[in-house]
Design an enzyme around this catalytic site. Structure first.
Site, PDB file in Angstrom:
ATOM      1  N   ARG A   1      34.003  97.916  37.989  1.00 38.17           N
ATOM      2  CA  ARG A   1      35.452  97.784  38.167  1.00 38.17           C
ATOM      3  C   ARG A   1      36.037  99.095  38.643  1.00 38.17           C
ATOM      4  NH1 ARG A   1      37.403  93.301  33.918  1.00 38.17           N
ATOM      5  NH2 ARG A   1      35.518  92.022  34.158  1.00 38.17           N
TER       6      ARG A   1
ATOM      7  N   GLU B   1      38.588 100.623  38.262  1.00 39.06           N
ATOM      8  CA  GLU B   1      39.784 100.777  37.419  1.00 39.06           C
ATOM      9  C   GLU B   1      40.626 101.943  37.919  1.00 39.06           C
ATOM     10  OE1 GLU B   1      40.655  98.856  35.023  1.00 39.06           O
ATOM     11  OE2 GLU B   1      38.846  97.836  34.336  1.00 39.06           O
TER      12      GLU B   1
ATOM     13  N   ARG C   1      38.939 104.214  27.078  1.00 38.53           N
ATOM     14  CA  ARG C   1      38.292 102.917  26.800  1.00 38.53           C
ATOM     15  C   ARG C   1      37.950 102.108  28.052  1.00 38.53           C
ATOM     16  NH1 ARG C   1      42.545  98.937  26.151  1.00 38.53           N
ATOM     17  NH2 ARG C   1      44.465 100.024  26.662  1.00 38.53           N
ATOM     18  N   HIS C   2      38.046 102.744  29.215  1.00 37.78           N
ATOM     19  CA  HIS C   2      37.645 102.074  30.454  1.00 37.78           C
ATOM     20  C   HIS C   2      36.507 102.832  31.124  1.00 37.78           C
ATOM     21  CE1 HIS C   2      41.715 100.339  30.102  1.00 37.78           C
ATOM     22  NE2 HIS C   2      41.121  99.279  30.639  1.00 37.78           N
TER      23      HIS C   2
ATOM     24  N   GLU D   1      41.116  95.462  22.798  1.00 35.61           N
ATOM     25  CA  GLU D   1      40.516  94.169  23.165  1.00 35.61           C
ATOM     26  C   GLU D   1      39.006  94.317  23.334  1.00 35.61           C
ATOM     27  OE1 GLU D   1      42.003  92.427  26.942  1.00 35.61           O
ATOM     28  OE2 GLU D   1      39.892  91.947  27.249  1.00 35.61           O
TER      29      GLU D   1
ATOM     30  N   SER E   1      37.298  88.599  26.255  1.00 38.27           N
ATOM     31  CA  SER E   1      38.210  87.622  26.877  1.00 38.27           C
ATOM     32  C   SER E   1      37.406  86.366  27.146  1.00 38.27           C
ATOM     33  CB  SER E   1      38.685  88.095  28.241  1.00 38.27           C
ATOM     34  OG  SER E   1      39.788  88.884  28.120  1.00 38.27           O
TER      35      SER E   1
ATOM     36  N   ARG F   1      32.559  98.793  24.326  1.00 37.78           N
ATOM     37  CA  ARG F   1      33.693  98.719  23.386  1.00 37.78           C
ATOM     38  C   ARG F   1      33.239  98.239  22.017  1.00 37.78           C
ATOM     39  NH1 ARG F   1      39.079  96.637  26.539  1.00 37.78           N
ATOM     40  NH2 ARG F   1      39.058  98.274  28.135  1.00 37.78           N
TER      41      ARG F   1
HETATM   42  P1  AMO Z   1      37.663  90.703  31.143  1.00 37.83           P
HETATM   43  O1  AMO Z   1      38.057  91.222  32.478  1.00 37.83           O
HETATM   44  O2  AMO Z   1      38.720  90.668  30.096  1.00 37.83           O
HETATM   45  O3  AMO Z   1      37.125  89.201  31.270  1.00 37.83           O
HETATM   46  O4  AMO Z   1      36.418  91.498  30.591  1.00 37.83           O
HETATM   47  C1  AMO Z   1      35.769  91.110  29.403  1.00 37.83           C
HETATM   48  C2  AMO Z   1      35.563  92.306  28.481  1.00 37.83           C
HETATM   49  O5  AMO Z   1      34.807  93.310  29.140  1.00 37.83           O
HETATM   50  C3  AMO Z   1      35.237  94.598  28.709  1.00 37.83           C
HETATM   51  N1  AMO Z   1      35.667  95.373  29.878  1.00 37.83           N
HETATM   52  C4  AMO Z   1      35.500  96.704  30.025  1.00 37.83           C
HETATM   53  N2  AMO Z   1      34.947  97.629  29.249  1.00 37.83           N
HETATM   54  C5  AMO Z   1      34.941  98.893  29.678  1.00 37.83           C
HETATM   55  N3  AMO Z   1      35.446  99.295  30.856  1.00 37.83           N
HETATM   56  C6  AMO Z   1      36.017  98.396  31.689  1.00 37.83           C
HETATM   57  N4  AMO Z   1      36.522  98.803  32.858  1.00 37.83           N
HETATM   58  C7  AMO Z   1      36.067  97.024  31.290  1.00 37.83           C
HETATM   59  N5  AMO Z   1      36.552  95.906  31.840  1.00 37.83           N
HETATM   60  C8  AMO Z   1      36.283  94.923  30.976  1.00 37.83           C
HETATM   61  C9  AMO Z   1      36.367  94.380  27.723  1.00 37.83           C
HETATM   62  C10 AMO Z   1      36.853  93.004  28.071  1.00 37.83           C
HETATM   63  O6  AMO Z   1      37.436  92.359  26.966  1.00 37.83           O
HETATM   64  N6  AMO Z   1      35.170  86.857  33.231  1.00 37.83           N
HETATM   65  C11 AMO Z   1      35.984  87.263  32.102  1.00 37.83           C
HETATM   66  C12 AMO Z   1      35.352  86.863  30.792  1.00 37.83           C
HETATM   67  C13 AMO Z   1      35.278  85.373  30.569  1.00 37.83           C
HETATM   68  O7  AMO Z   1      36.308  84.694  30.659  1.00 37.83           O
HETATM   69  O8  AMO Z   1      34.166  84.882  30.276  1.00 37.83           O
HETATM   70  C14 AMO Z   1      36.202  88.766  32.160  1.00 37.83           C
HETATM   71  O9  AMO Z   1      35.559  89.499  32.882  1.00 37.83           O
HETATM   72  O10 AMO Z   1      35.823  94.425  26.404  1.00 37.83           O
END
Ligand code: AMO
Ligand code: ATP
Length: 433
Positions: free
Chosen positions: A211, A213, A219-220, A356, A359, A407
């Protein structure tokens, strides 16, 4: 090394060959000690200048800290030694020398900043308390896999180089694929859904997500590890049950199998969540957040939860919890609306009080509705034809979720920065090592 004994396994009265790093050198004059460190722990090696072969003593005293030695000798009980044993050497082999100047001190006597630690992870992971994080992380992944097996899920691996993004267009890393535009995958979402409709029915994947970001936060990550689950004939309630089961079981496994590591990290008391995490509706959640008075502006229906809002609610609830029934308009196209109210979705998040973690939701499995959803979200359904067409050939209702692996470890261990839970993190400033 066939004849090697780990430091923690030596026994008085036996001879042993140990191998490891010179953790500390204590020269007291007539007597000197080398503290050798390996995966299992430490062992004192005694050098007695007048009693032992000069060459042997000299070899031992001339090495620098963090050099690698192989030492053979007899093990004696020694109450004054750190582990209660010491090895009286018959031979010392310098396997690999270390420079006298180290970029960081693995004995932990001198603290290093996180960037220095990340630049020198080999040395950093010689510190038992840092190594412990990754041993616990491995146990988390092992236990998750075992619980997925209990859930009758099959492990899959899906492509990380893809033609289209799924989790919102702004966070994609573009790459060139033989002259064509391609991207690093943001999540296994579409592929795991395709497999829920296959003969496998219930699947999981533990793998990287990418990602781009915008934010550099504690936390990212730009490359994270996602624990993904998807199951045919499941609804969002069952998906939440499965997410809860994974979280509880990995905590149980860490409590049971990582006592030593938890001890090193300073945990006297490691709480295993009991399950039955409260399931708050989105509307209840925003009411509770507003009632805390922590936010400058009151939240209204349709708002996403800011970091401050998540924190206020987390403090208020105080345990893991779910937020269910998110407004449809802020959930992705693949999340199904609730049957009796299409302004609300079946999407849910699982929250740790700090942030979080998960999701998920039930998926839109009806072809026409799915294609409509793409259009509403400004995506071209034609680009996703490889995915949508499978919804014409018998796609059962299905549900699933994605859980951030780092996380999970970060919140479990109370780490301040998510980078502590990744060996070689990728963030805006860091592309190597
Ligand atoms: P989402 O985008 O909420 O959902 O991602 C799911 C979980 O992945 C973790 N996460 C991250 N952790 C660290 N750095 C990041 N940049 C990052 N982005 C996400 C989080 C988040 O809750 N396809 C959906 C899931 C689904 O519906 O099955 C999805 O990607 O803990
Ligand atoms: P010197 O008098 O030149 O220091 P020595 O051989 O007489 O050398 P000792 O008096 O035996 O040394 O010990 C020096 C220090 O090391 C003491 O503080 C002692 O408690 C400690 N010591 C001795 N043997 C051990 C051991 N096997 N493990 C841990 N500490 C030890």
């Amino acid at each position: 090394m066939q004849d090697r004994t780990y430091a923690a396994d030596v026994d008085a009265g036996e001879s042993a060959t140990v191998a490891g790093w010179v953790h500390e050198i204590r020269d007291l004059g007539g007597i000197a000690f080398l503290i050798l460190r390996d995966k299992s722990g430490k062992l004192q090696i005694k050098l007695e200048k007048d009693e032992m072969d000069d060459e042997l003593v000299e070899t031992g005293l001339n090495v620098h800290r963090e050099s690698v030695l192989k030492v053979a000798g007899d093990v004696k009980e020694e109450p004054r030694a750190p582990t209660g044993f010491e090895l009286v050497p018959e031979s010392i082999e310098v396997v690999a020398e270390a420079d006298p100047e180290l970029p960081l001190d693995p004995s932990g006597k001198v603290d290093a900043e996180l960037p220095t630690r990340l630049d020198n992870r080999t040395l950093d992971l010689r510190k038992p308390e840092v190594k412990a994080i990754f041993e616990i992380r491995a146990e988390v992944m092992r236990a998750a896999r075992e619980t997925f097996r209990d859930l009758n899920a099959t492990e899959i691996n899906t492509p990380k180089i893809v033609a289209t993004g799924t989790e919102g267009g702004t966070e994609l890393f573009p790459i060139t694929y033989f002259g064509e535009e391609a991207f690093m995958n943001q999540s296994p979402q579409l592929f795991k859904q395709l497999m829920a409709g296959s003969g496998l029915e219930t699947v999981f994947e533990i793998g990287p997500i990418f990602r781009a970001e915008e934010h550099n936060t504690p936390r990212h990550l730009n490359e994270a590890t996602s624990i993904d689950f998807e199951s045919a004939f499941a609804d969002h309630h069952e998906a939440m049950d499965a997410a809860e089961e994974i979280v509880v079981s990995v905590y149980e496994a860490v409590a049971e199998n990582c006592a030593e590591q938890l001890d090193l990290l300073g945990y006297d008391d490691f709480d295993v969540p009991e399950g039955d995490f409260p399931r708050l509706s989105y509307e209840e959640a925003i009411e509770r957040i507003n009632a805390t008075g922590e936010l400058d502006e009151q939240l209204v229906f349709g708002d996403d939860l800011s970091t401050e809002a998540e924190r206020a609610l987390g403090e208020d609830v105080g345990t893991f919890y779910f937020i269910t029934g998110w407004p449809s308009e802020i959930k992705p196209f693949y999340i199904k609306d609730q049957d009796d109210d299409d302004s609300l979705s079946t999407g849910f998040d699982m929250m740790h009080p700090r942030m979080e973690l998960v999701s998920g939701g039930q998926r839109e499995h009806r072809y026409e509705k799915l294609v409509e959803g793409f259009e509403q979200q400004g995506l071209d359904p034609e680009q996703f034809e490889y995915y949508t067409k499978m919804f014409k050939y018998g796609m059962p209702p299905h549900a699933g979720w994605g859980m951030g692996g780092e996380r999970l470890v970060m919140t479990m261990l109370g780490l301040e920065n998510i980078r502590e839970a990744v060996l070689f993190p990728r963030d805006r400033q860091r592309l190597s090592p």
